[in-house]
Design a protein around this motif. Structure first.
Motif, PDB file in Angstrom:
ATOM      1  N   TYR A 206       5.257   7.617   9.778  1.00 22.32           N
ATOM      2  CA  TYR A 206       5.408   6.460   8.895  1.00 22.32           C
ATOM      3  C   TYR A 206       4.079   5.991   8.302  1.00 22.32           C
ATOM      4  N   ALA A 207       3.058   6.857   8.331  1.00 20.77           N
ATOM      5  CA  ALA A 207       1.738   6.451   7.832  1.00 20.77           C
ATOM      6  C   ALA A 207       1.675   6.513   6.317  1.00 20.77           C
ATOM      7  N   TYR A 208       1.801   5.370   5.671  1.00 25.77           N
ATOM      8  CA  TYR A 208       1.575   5.326   4.224  1.00 25.77           C
ATOM      9  C   TYR A 208       0.926   4.022   3.781  1.00 25.77           C
ATOM     10  N   SER A 209       0.709   3.102   4.717  1.00 28.52           N
ATOM     11  CA  SER A 209       0.073   1.832   4.358  1.00 28.52           C
ATOM     12  C   SER A 209      -1.315   2.041   3.778  1.00 28.52           C
ATOM     13  N   THR A 210      -1.976   3.141   4.173  1.00 28.19           N
ATOM     14  CA  THR A 210      -3.334   3.395   3.708  1.00 28.19           C
ATOM     15  C   THR A 210      -3.395   3.616   2.205  1.00 28.19           C
ATOM     16  N   VAL A 211      -2.298   4.045   1.600  1.00 33.92           N
ATOM     17  CA  VAL A 211      -2.312   4.302   0.155  1.00 33.92           C
ATOM     18  C   VAL A 211      -1.368   3.378  -0.603  1.00 33.92           C
ATOM     19  N   LEU A 212      -0.790   2.374   0.067  1.00 29.36           N
ATOM     20  CA  LEU A 212       0.154   1.478  -0.605  1.00 29.36           C
ATOM     21  C   LEU A 212      -0.498   0.725  -1.754  1.00 29.36           C
ATOM     22  N   ILE A 213      -1.712   0.213  -1.528  1.00 31.17           N
ATOM     23  CA  ILE A 213      -2.390  -0.553  -2.573  1.00 31.17           C
ATOM     24  C   ILE A 213      -2.673   0.328  -3.787  1.00 31.17           C
ATOM     25  N   GLU A 214      -3.103   1.565  -3.521  1.00 32.53           N
ATOM     26  CA  GLU A 214      -3.367   2.476  -4.637  1.00 32.53           C
ATOM     27  C   GLU A 214      -2.087   2.785  -5.407  1.00 32.53           C
ATOM     28  N   ILE A 215      -0.975   2.950  -4.696  1.00 32.02           N
ATOM     29  CA  ILE A 215       0.304   3.202  -5.359  1.00 32.02           C
ATOM     30  C   ILE A 215       0.732   1.974  -6.162  1.00 32.02           C
ATOM     31  N   GLN A 216       0.565   0.787  -5.574  1.00 36.27           N
ATOM     32  CA  GLN A 216       0.943  -0.436  -6.270  1.00 36.27           C
ATOM     33  C   GLN A 216       0.090  -0.646  -7.514  1.00 36.27           C
ATOM     34  N   GLY A 217      -1.153  -0.173  -7.462  1.00 36.29           N
ATOM     35  CA  GLY A 217      -2.032  -0.299  -8.615  1.00 36.29           C
ATOM     36  C   GLY A 217      -1.547   0.488  -9.815  1.00 36.29           C
ATOM     37  N   LEU A 218      -0.653   1.462  -9.581  1.00 37.07           N
ATOM     38  CA  LEU A 218      -0.102   2.246 -10.676  1.00 37.07           C
ATOM     39  C   LEU A 218       1.154   1.619 -11.258  1.00 37.07           C
ATOM     40  N   ALA A 219       1.728   0.667 -10.522  1.00 37.59           N
ATOM     41  CA  ALA A 219       2.983   0.057 -10.969  1.00 37.59           C
ATOM     42  C   ALA A 219       2.728  -0.911 -12.117  1.00 37.59           C
ATOM     43  N   SER A 220       3.629  -0.933 -13.040  1.00 40.75           N
ATOM     44  CA  SER A 220       3.476  -1.823 -14.191  1.00 40.75           C
ATOM     45  C   SER A 220       4.068  -3.189 -13.886  1.00 40.75           C
ATOM     46  N   ILE A 221       3.568  -4.217 -14.572  1.00 40.98           N
ATOM     47  CA  ILE A 221       4.118  -5.561 -14.450  1.00 40.98           C
ATOM     48  C   ILE A 221       5.242  -5.719 -15.462  1.00 40.98           C
ATOM     49  N   ARG A 222       6.394  -6.052 -14.972  1.00 45.23           N
ATOM     50  CA  ARG A 222       7.495  -6.328 -15.886  1.00 45.23           C
ATOM     51  C   ARG A 222       7.213  -7.639 -16.603  1.00 45.23           C
ATOM     52  N   THR A 223       7.401  -7.678 -17.913  1.00 48.47           N
ATOM     53  CA  THR A 223       7.135  -8.906 -18.653  1.00 48.47           C
ATOM     54  C   THR A 223       8.371  -9.371 -19.392  1.00 48.47           C
ATOM     55  N   GLN A 224       8.449 -10.648 -19.582  1.00 48.53           N
ATOM     56  CA  GLN A 224       9.545 -11.212 -20.353  1.00 48.53           C
ATOM     57  C   GLN A 224       8.978 -12.251 -21.324  1.00 48.53           C
ATOM     58  N   TRP A 225       9.626 -12.391 -22.459  1.00 45.03           N
ATOM     59  CA  TRP A 225       9.146 -13.314 -23.482  1.00 45.03           C
ATOM     60  C   TRP A 225       9.975 -14.591 -23.463  1.00 45.03           C
ATOM     61  N   ILE A 226       9.281 -15.704 -23.313  1.00 44.41           N
ATOM     62  CA  ILE A 226       9.925 -17.015 -23.380  1.00 44.41           C
ATOM     63  C   ILE A 226       9.376 -17.702 -24.628  1.00 44.41           C
ATOM     64  N   GLY A 227      10.187 -17.708 -25.679  1.00 39.93           N
ATOM     65  CA  GLY A 227       9.698 -18.194 -26.967  1.00 39.93           C
ATOM     66  C   GLY A 227       8.646 -17.232 -27.477  1.00 39.93           C
TER      67      GLY A 227
END
Length: 442
Positions: A206-227
């Motif tokens: 189950y060792a993957y915490s060491t690279v979780l931050i690096e993986i999260q750094g590749l994830a995009s931020i979902r955006t929504q437009w309010i006005g």
């Protein structure tokens, strides 16, 4: 290297859509790609040792320990995902490495402890993956995607185990609720040490915490437009969903592979359960599974090695900024591909690293013991301790409150488990070293 957006660019609404809040080009990661990265990182060498681990623990403790590690890994990964951004207004600043996260939330000597634990574990994992690749005789073909390979060879091992049991060849094996039997399969001391080592093997799986931050750094931020205002939604929500998908997928494979492997081989289950089918037809299917393992380990090796490469190269550029060998990028024209940037220091250093890890794997090719030690050494600090401590600091949980107490109990319990697993793995390695002659065929 990345292109930083200029002030004028960020002030231009249309052009700003091409950049994220940190000035880097817009990330293209999604829930699907993040989940795939997690599955690639998690399912690796660990799945091959689970039949042996369950054989040491038995039908009751084996699946229970797997389920416990699964829950703890998922829970602490959600805490770590929430710590991706530094404390601050709105979203806060991004952190690009595990050490950066610890620095922003805890600081002090804990940053150095984190670096020692993380990079020591990453080096160990790459060595462990090299050992695994060396015991699977196949030629890798990197045309195939990486994540499906882990599912492929796990499924093949699962299918062969089911076929072995259903075909009757598994009827003469012996299993029990408590695993290996003292006085029949092992001695009393071997039972204890092997059980401890089995816990370490499961922790490694189950060792993957060491690279979780690096993986999260590749994830995009979902955006929504309010006005006319763009409202960003933190990527930690995407990462939590990806962690759930990834950990749930791997746990299902782990329980199925471990339990069916134990049912097929019984208390004599081999350390790598695919090697147990060495003379079992169809031979081509076993060869295909070994090819999948090699293909997957190439990708997984890269996932775990990248933080090491980035750390060394970044520190070197900071320390010797005037050294052209370290800092200069050379444009090399490659037919069809086009222009490719080449850095001589990067090329030499990464080549040396791969050679050194391969040599260590050749000198100490002890599959189960090595994996167990890595899992035991990394599980507590990286998967449990730092995520819990950062969550307490980030959310300002009052000392001695109910939440604070049960988080501390979980942390201390996992420390004890890690120490026990490390002791079993060290004892197993000591036994292996005593009867092993490096670079000689047995």
């Amino acid at each position: 290297m990345y292109i930083e957006a200029t002030t004028e660019t960020l002030e231009n609404g249309a052009t700003n859509k091409n950049f994220d809040d940190d000035g880097r080009p817009k990330r293209t990661g999604t829930l699907l790609t993040a989940s795939a990265h997690i599955v690639t990182a998690v399912i690796g060498s660990g799945v091959l040792s689970l039949a042996w681990a369950i054989a040491q623990l038995g039908w009751v403790a084996g699946p229970s320990v797997l389920a416990a590690f699964s829950f703890i890994t998922y829970f602490t990964s959600t805490l770590l995902a929430d710590s991706y951004r530094s404390p601050g207004p709105v979203l806060g600043n991004r952190n690009y490495t595990y050490m950066d996260v610890v620095r922003s939330h805890l600081g002090g000597y804990k940053v150095q402890l984190c670096g020692l634990a993380q990079y020591g574990n990453l080096v160990g994992v790459t060595i462990g993956y090299t050992i695994t690749a060396s015991i699977n005789n196949s030629e890798p073909n990197t045309k195939f995607p990486q994540a499906p390979q882990s599912c492929a060879y796990s499924s093949i091992g699962l299918g062969l185990s089911v076929a072995k049991v259903a075909g009757g060849s598994g009827h003469n094996v012996r299993t029990s609720l408590t695993g290996t039997v003292v006085g029949v399969d092992v001695t009393g001391s071997e039972k204890v040490w092997n059980s401890f080592q089995a816990i370490g093997d499961i922790a490694f799986a189950y060792a993957y915490s060491t690279v979780l931050i690096e993986i999260q750094g590749l994830a995009s931020i979902r955006t929504q437009w309010i006005g006319h205002i763009e409202e960003p939604t933190p990527e930690n929500k995407v990462m939590k969903k990806a962690s759930l998908v990834g950990v749930l997928t791997t746990t299902i494979f782990y329980i199925l592979c471990g339990c069916t492997g134990y049912a097929a081989f019984g208390n004599k289950a081999p350390g790598n359960f695919l090697t147990g089918f060495g003379f079992y037809e169809p031979f081509w299917l076993i060869d295909f599974a070994n090819i999948c393992i090699a293909i997957h380990l190439i990708g997984a090796y890269q996932v775990f090695a990248q933080p090491i490469f980035g750390f060394v190269e970044g520190r070197s550029r900071q320390k010797w900024p005037e050294n052209k060998f370290i800092t200069k990028e050379h444009a090399v024209r490659i037919p069809i591909i086009g222009t490719y940037p080449v850095n001589f220091f990067r090329m030499v250093w990464r080549t040396v690293y791969v050679i050194v890890t391969a040599l260590i794997a050749m000198i100490f090719p002890f599959f189960n013991g090595f994996l167990g030690l890595i899992g035991a050494a990394s599980f507590y600090p990286l998967t449990v301790y730092f995520p819990i401590e950062m969550h307490i600091a980030q959310t300002k949980i009052p000392k001695y409150s109910f939440t604070w107490i049960w988080l501390k109990i979980l942390s201390w319990a996992c420390l004890i488990v890690s120490l026990v697993a490390a002791a079993g793995s060290v004892q197993g390695l000591a036994q292996d070293v005593r009867k092993y002659k490096p670079f000689q065929t047995q």
